[in-house]
Structures are given as structure tokens and as C-alpha cells.
Design a protein around this motif. Sequence first.
Motif, PDB file in Angstrom:
ATOM      1  N   LYS A  64      42.338  65.652  73.887  1.00  0.00           N
ATOM      2  CA  LYS A  64      43.734  66.100  73.834  1.00  0.00           C
ATOM      3  C   LYS A  64      43.878  67.501  74.427  1.00  0.00           C
ATOM      4  O   LYS A  64      44.850  67.791  75.130  1.00  0.00           O
ATOM      5  N   LYS A  65      42.906  68.364  74.140  1.00  0.00           N
ATOM      6  CA  LYS A  65      42.946  69.750  74.617  1.00  0.00           C
ATOM      7  C   LYS A  65      42.365  69.890  76.026  1.00  0.00           C
ATOM      8  O   LYS A  65      42.379  70.979  76.592  1.00  0.00           O
ATOM      9  N   LYS A  66      41.842  68.781  76.565  1.00  0.00           N
ATOM     10  CA  LYS A  66      41.168  68.768  77.869  1.00  0.00           C
ATOM     11  C   LYS A  66      39.984  69.737  77.900  1.00  0.00           C
ATOM     12  O   LYS A  66      39.679  70.345  78.917  1.00  0.00           O
ATOM     13  N   ASN A  67      39.339  69.843  76.741  1.00  0.00           N
ATOM     14  CA  ASN A  67      38.078  70.579  76.674  1.00  0.00           C
ATOM     15  C   ASN A  67      36.988  69.575  77.024  1.00  0.00           C
ATOM     16  O   ASN A  67      36.366  68.973  76.148  1.00  0.00           O
ATOM     17  N   TYR A  68      36.779  69.388  78.315  1.00  0.00           N
ATOM     18  CA  TYR A  68      35.935  68.297  78.766  1.00  0.00           C
ATOM     19  C   TYR A  68      34.471  68.474  78.384  1.00  0.00           C
ATOM     20  O   TYR A  68      33.766  67.493  78.152  1.00  0.00           O
TER      21      TYR A  68
ATOM     22  N   ILE B 267      22.757  65.315  75.903  1.00  0.00           N
ATOM     23  CA  ILE B 267      23.042  65.588  77.304  1.00  0.00           C
ATOM     24  C   ILE B 267      22.792  67.061  77.602  1.00  0.00           C
ATOM     25  O   ILE B 267      23.174  67.951  76.839  1.00  0.00           O
ATOM     26  N   GLY B 268      22.101  67.338  78.706  1.00  0.00           N
ATOM     27  CA  GLY B 268      21.768  68.705  79.068  1.00  0.00           C
ATOM     28  C   GLY B 268      22.984  69.481  79.534  1.00  0.00           C
ATOM     29  O   GLY B 268      23.995  68.902  79.942  1.00  0.00           O
ATOM     30  N   SER B 269      22.886  70.801  79.466  1.00  0.00           N
ATOM     31  CA  SER B 269      24.022  71.650  79.835  1.00  0.00           C
ATOM     32  C   SER B 269      24.389  71.481  81.308  1.00  0.00           C
ATOM     33  O   SER B 269      25.573  71.478  81.665  1.00  0.00           O
ATOM     34  N   LYS B 270      23.392  71.301  82.167  1.00  0.00           N
ATOM     35  CA  LYS B 270      23.661  71.112  83.597  1.00  0.00           C
ATOM     36  C   LYS B 270      24.409  69.802  83.838  1.00  0.00           C
ATOM     37  O   LYS B 270      25.401  69.763  84.587  1.00  0.00           O
ATOM     38  N   ASP B 271      23.941  68.726  83.196  1.00  0.00           N
ATOM     39  CA  ASP B 271      24.603  67.429  83.342  1.00  0.00           C
ATOM     40  C   ASP B 271      26.008  67.473  82.747  1.00  0.00           C
ATOM     41  O   ASP B 271      26.939  66.864  83.287  1.00  0.00           O
ATOM     42  N   ASN B 272      26.142  68.201  81.637  1.00  0.00           N
ATOM     43  CA  ASN B 272      27.445  68.327  80.998  1.00  0.00           C
ATOM     44  C   ASN B 272      28.438  69.011  81.940  1.00  0.00           C
ATOM     45  O   ASN B 272      29.559  68.548  82.131  1.00  0.00           O
ATOM     46  N   LYS B 273      28.022  70.109  82.539  1.00  0.00           N
ATOM     47  CA  LYS B 273      28.910  70.843  83.447  1.00  0.00           C
ATOM     48  C   LYS B 273      29.269  69.990  84.660  1.00  0.00           C
ATOM     49  O   LYS B 273      30.415  70.013  85.128  1.00  0.00           O
ATOM     50  N   ASN B 274      28.292  69.243  85.172  1.00  0.00           N
ATOM     51  CA  ASN B 274      28.542  68.382  86.323  1.00  0.00           C
ATOM     52  C   ASN B 274      29.549  67.280  85.959  1.00  0.00           C
ATOM     53  O   ASN B 274      30.499  67.007  86.701  1.00  0.00           O
ATOM     54  N   TYR B 275      29.324  66.667  84.814  1.00  0.00           N
ATOM     55  CA  TYR B 275      30.206  65.594  84.328  1.00  0.00           C
ATOM     56  C   TYR B 275      31.619  66.134  84.102  1.00  0.00           C
ATOM     57  O   TYR B 275      32.616  65.512  84.504  1.00  0.00           O
ATOM     58  N   SER B 276      31.695  67.291  83.429  1.00  0.00           N
ATOM     59  CA  SER B 276      32.988  67.889  83.116  1.00  0.00           C
ATOM     60  C   SER B 276      33.761  68.250  84.373  1.00  0.00           C
ATOM     61  O   SER B 276      34.977  68.061  84.461  1.00  0.00           O
ATOM     62  N   SER B 277      33.030  68.771  85.356  1.00  0.00           N
ATOM     63  CA  SER B 277      33.647  69.119  86.634  1.00  0.00           C
ATOM     64  C   SER B 277      34.208  67.884  87.332  1.00  0.00           C
ATOM     65  O   SER B 277      35.311  67.908  87.891  1.00  0.00           O
ATOM     66  N   LYS B 278      33.451  66.793  87.283  1.00  0.00           N
ATOM     67  CA  LYS B 278      33.913  65.541  87.886  1.00  0.00           C
ATOM     68  C   LYS B 278      35.178  65.035  87.197  1.00  0.00           C
ATOM     69  O   LYS B 278      36.099  64.540  87.851  1.00  0.00           O
ATOM     70  N   MET B 279      35.221  65.163  85.869  1.00  0.00           N
ATOM     71  CA  MET B 279      36.412  64.729  85.152  1.00  0.00           C
ATOM     72  C   MET B 279      37.642  65.491  85.603  1.00  0.00           C
ATOM     73  O   MET B 279      38.717  64.916  85.822  1.00  0.00           O
ATOM     74  N   GLY B 280      37.499  66.788  85.772  1.00  0.00           N
ATOM     75  CA  GLY B 280      38.612  67.594  86.254  1.00  0.00           C
ATOM     76  C   GLY B 280      39.057  67.178  87.639  1.00  0.00           C
ATOM     77  O   GLY B 280      40.258  67.089  87.923  1.00  0.00           O
ATOM     78  N   ASN B 281      38.085  66.899  88.505  1.00  0.00           N
ATOM     79  CA  ASN B 281      38.409  66.467  89.872  1.00  0.00           C
ATOM     80  C   ASN B 281      39.103  65.113  89.878  1.00  0.00           C
ATOM     81  O   ASN B 281      40.071  64.894  90.617  1.00  0.00           O
ATOM     82  N   TYR B 282      38.599  64.180  89.041  1.00  0.00           N
ATOM     83  CA  TYR B 282      39.212  62.853  88.981  1.00  0.00           C
ATOM     84  C   TYR B 282      40.612  62.908  88.384  1.00  0.00           C
ATOM     85  O   TYR B 282      41.493  62.136  88.775  1.00  0.00           O
ATOM     86  N   GLU B 283      40.819  63.804  87.442  1.00  0.00           N
ATOM     87  CA  GLU B 283      42.155  63.973  86.875  1.00  0.00           C
ATOM     88  C   GLU B 283      43.142  64.367  87.979  1.00  0.00           C
ATOM     89  O   GLU B 283      44.242  63.801  88.076  1.00  0.00           O
ATOM     90  N   ASP B 284      42.737  65.317  88.812  1.00  0.00           N
ATOM     91  CA  ASP B 284      43.596  65.758  89.912  1.00  0.00           C
ATOM     92  C   ASP B 284      43.842  64.629  90.914  1.00  0.00           C
ATOM     93  O   ASP B 284      44.953  64.465  91.424  1.00  0.00           O
TER      94      ASP B 284
END
Length: 201
Positions: free
Chosen positions: A162-166, A178-195
Amino acid sequence: YGDVIEQKAKGLGVDPNALAAVMFVESSGSGFYSNGDMKIRFEVHIFLGYNIAGSSKYFRVNNGVHQFRETETGEWKNLHVSSTKGDTQYAALAVATKLNKDAAYKSISMGLGQQMGFNHKACGYSSAEEMFKDYSKGEDRQIDSMFNFIKNYNSNMLTALKKKNYENFVRYYNGASIGSKDNKNYSSKMGNYEDQYKAIK
């Protein structure tokens, strides 16, 4: 699935663009391979964690690479290689079901949202095998179950979406391991796909 996403998002109180992003990052927006089989991912470390007799003869994680073989002396094959048909994933599942069917189905992620079989109760099923069979019938079943999972698994996961805290959402959705690197990569992809989904709409 635009209309369905809009309806489900309203029911959950989240941005539909965020829900669409989950689907895109998990399965590229499709719940089936080009040959018609449902998309699955066999997780070797999960299956080995059930300590099924003989499982280590057929499955291993070698320097971070998930591998399996179809006979005790056969050649080791890498899982999670790029494929439009998922043949290696289904071959690994076939080997695992011979050892223990319940553990085998619990060890795969499935469909559009790639929910793990061991989360079958949160997804609305009595067993992982029942979940697999229902998911195989169509993406509408997969979508309903994905939203059940987001709603039922952990209230913190829904709050994060709800808060988009991916980054927090990913920790719950994909597991705390899940590792921090994979988390950041995944989260970044979510933001890109949202756009991208916003642009498509």
C-alpha cells in the motif's frame, strides 16, 4: 487483466499499478510457457530442506547453482536456465515427485505471481498439489490466488505494498532470506514495471 487488477486493487486498497508490477517482475506478465505448461520454478534448497530420503542423490546446490539429475549416476543439469518451455523445471519436478510428491509440489513457485507451494494455505488451497492443478487451469485462478496470498499471508506485506515500500514488500513476498543486492534489484524492477504499466494504460 486490467479490469481484474483494478477490481482486486480496490478491494485490497492498493495502487493497481503496483499490483501489475508484481505480476510483471515475477513472470513477465504471463502464467504459462509458450508450450502451454504453467510457469513453475523448482527450488532445490527448499526440497532438500525437507530431508527426503535419497534426495541428495538427485538434487544439489553447487556453488549457488541449483542442479538435478534424473538417475543416481546421471549427468548433473542446471536449473533456472533461460527457457520458453520450462522443460528443465518440469523434469526436476518429475524426479522430486517420485521421491515425495507433497514435498515436491511445496518446493515450486507457480503461475503469474510465482507463489510457493508451501504457501498453499495462504493462497486458499488445502495442499500444494491442489494449488498446482488449479493454477494449471488458467490465469484467472492464478490471479485470484495471488491476491489471496497478498491479503492473507502477512498484514505487514500488504501494508508495504500500500505504501509502495517495495523493499519491505519483497522481504515478505520472497522470504527474509533474500539478499540485500537481490532485494534492491527486485525492488528497482518493480518501480520500473509500475511506470511501464502506467504508460500502457
